[in-house]
Design a protein around this motif. Sequence first.
Motif, short mmCIF file in Angstrom:
data_model
loop_
_atom_site.label_atom_id
_atom_site.label_comp_id
_atom_site.label_asym_id
_atom_site.label_seq_id
_atom_site.Cartn_x
_atom_site.Cartn_y
_atom_site.Cartn_z
N VAL A 399 0.83 -1.21 0.00
CA VAL A 399 0.00 0.00 0.00
C VAL A 399 0.87 1.26 0.00
N GLY A 400 1.94 1.25 0.79
CA GLY A 400 2.83 2.40 0.84
C GLY A 400 3.50 2.67 -0.48
N VAL A 401 3.99 1.60 -1.14
CA VAL A 401 4.66 1.77 -2.43
C VAL A 401 3.68 2.29 -3.49
N ILE A 402 2.49 1.71 -3.53
CA ILE A 402 1.51 2.15 -4.52
C ILE A 402 1.07 3.59 -4.25
N ALA A 403 0.89 3.94 -2.99
CA ALA A 403 0.54 5.32 -2.65
C ALA A 403 1.66 6.28 -3.06
N ALA A 404 2.89 5.91 -2.78
CA ALA A 404 4.03 6.76 -3.15
C ALA A 404 4.14 6.89 -4.66
N LEU A 405 3.94 5.78 -5.38
CA LEU A 405 3.99 5.82 -6.83
C LEU A 405 2.85 6.68 -7.39
N ALA A 406 1.66 6.57 -6.79
CA ALA A 406 0.52 7.37 -7.23
C ALA A 406 0.81 8.86 -7.06
N VAL A 455 10.47 12.46 -1.20
CA VAL A 455 9.69 12.77 0.00
C VAL A 455 8.54 11.77 0.15
N ALA A 456 7.85 11.46 -0.96
CA ALA A 456 6.77 10.48 -0.91
C ALA A 456 7.29 9.13 -0.44
N TRP A 457 8.44 8.74 -0.92
CA TRP A 457 9.08 7.48 -0.55
C TRP A 457 9.44 7.48 0.94
#
Length: 466
Positions: A399-406, A455-457
């Motif tokens: 979820v974190g990776v997909i949110a960061a990618l989004a 920053v998202a990462w």
Amino acid sequence: MSAPVLSIIILAVMFLLATVLPLNMGALAFVGAFLLGSVVLGMSTNDILANFPGGLFLTIVGVTYLFAIAQNNGTINLLVRGAVRLVGSKVALIPWVMFAITAVITAVGALSPAAVAIIAPIALSFAARYKINPLMMGMMVVHGAQAGGFSPIAVYGVTVNGIIAKTELQASPMAIFLASFLFNLAIALVLFIVLGGSKLLSTPGGRLVEQAAEQRMSVSVGARAAGVTLQGSGSDISAAGVSAGIPATGISAAGTPGGTPAAGTRRASVPQLITILGLIALAVISLGFKVDVGFVSITIAIVLALVSPAAQKGAVNKISWSTVLLICGMLTFVGVLEEAGTIAFVSSGVADLGMPLLAALLICYIGAVVSAFASSTAILAALIPLAVPFLATGEIGAVGVIAALAVASTIVDVSPFSTNGALVLANAPEDVDKDRFYKQILAYSGIVVAVGPAVAWLVMVVPGWM
């Protein structure tokens, strides 16, 4: 040459052609799916078409059809006018009103470029009148559009959640939506502080704010979205094929679909009240009762069309068919990529790095850099499936990776090479040097591309709480 390598080359060529030439990448994707599937993999056309996302097609068509009717009957004008009236004499709130309105419009299903095309001319005209930094105002609109873009019924949200639903990964639509909303809200706050927002707190606005709002709300959003040229001061939105002027009084273009309320109109019409109830019903039924968004939205749209037939005139033409073609083509091609073993091939390569966090950061930067020049929707549709097998190992929070990618793939839409950034540039106030304004947007988008993904990462992936 192996099928996975060949498919990656085809994908790269598709992105290059869509960037350099005025070609729809979805159309290229259908061609790529046909050539890769039938010529290389020996798939039948029925097998290729089995990857066509019929549910997503219905959702995008239904939501954009509903929103087009809401534009035509003046409901969007009504909501914007009412929101600006709430500002009163507080000029410092105008940028935040524009941020909030754009976020709401995209959250209920409008495409991000459509929302920016509606609000950017209004916002930048306020910037000129009240000496608000135009860069801040324009970027507040874009980040507002992205803030609402991942709601469970928005196009971005439906696309991402639809892809995840076909996998065994943990799905959290609200987490992705809130991550995008809060991230863009934080950027907006920084922009407000750095670009002179604090000075606006002591700037008097008086009744001029409401008067200006009434003048600008008299411009037909429906005409603007349909590409009708309105006479008066303003800039042509050449980047989106939209030409909109902001006249001092009223509309000079005839034949506006549905008839937008005049400047002095105070009360909502019956069709507008029904439209507002319809938008509320869409959210309640689709989110609260888990009913398919596509069927609900197109049902409400038909009800509105029956209530006010004039308002639905031309609404079907305003459905974003180019986006429908883009998303459906890309997801069909992704299905063929799965058959070719490309997704497993790329994911194993990422996994072989042996550093999951570094791999996640790399994916975020790929999404950001490419999306600054190409379609964010296309990038999401291509990169998320490529990351699925890697995320399925459980070594890092999916979820974190997909949110960061989004977030990384959409905050860069401030780029002047993207539709949203180009819309802001095209609507620069007349007293602003266009060349200087372009350089400001370019510099800001460069900062976003360089810093945003990291920053998202750091916020969403490294802590491991998502």
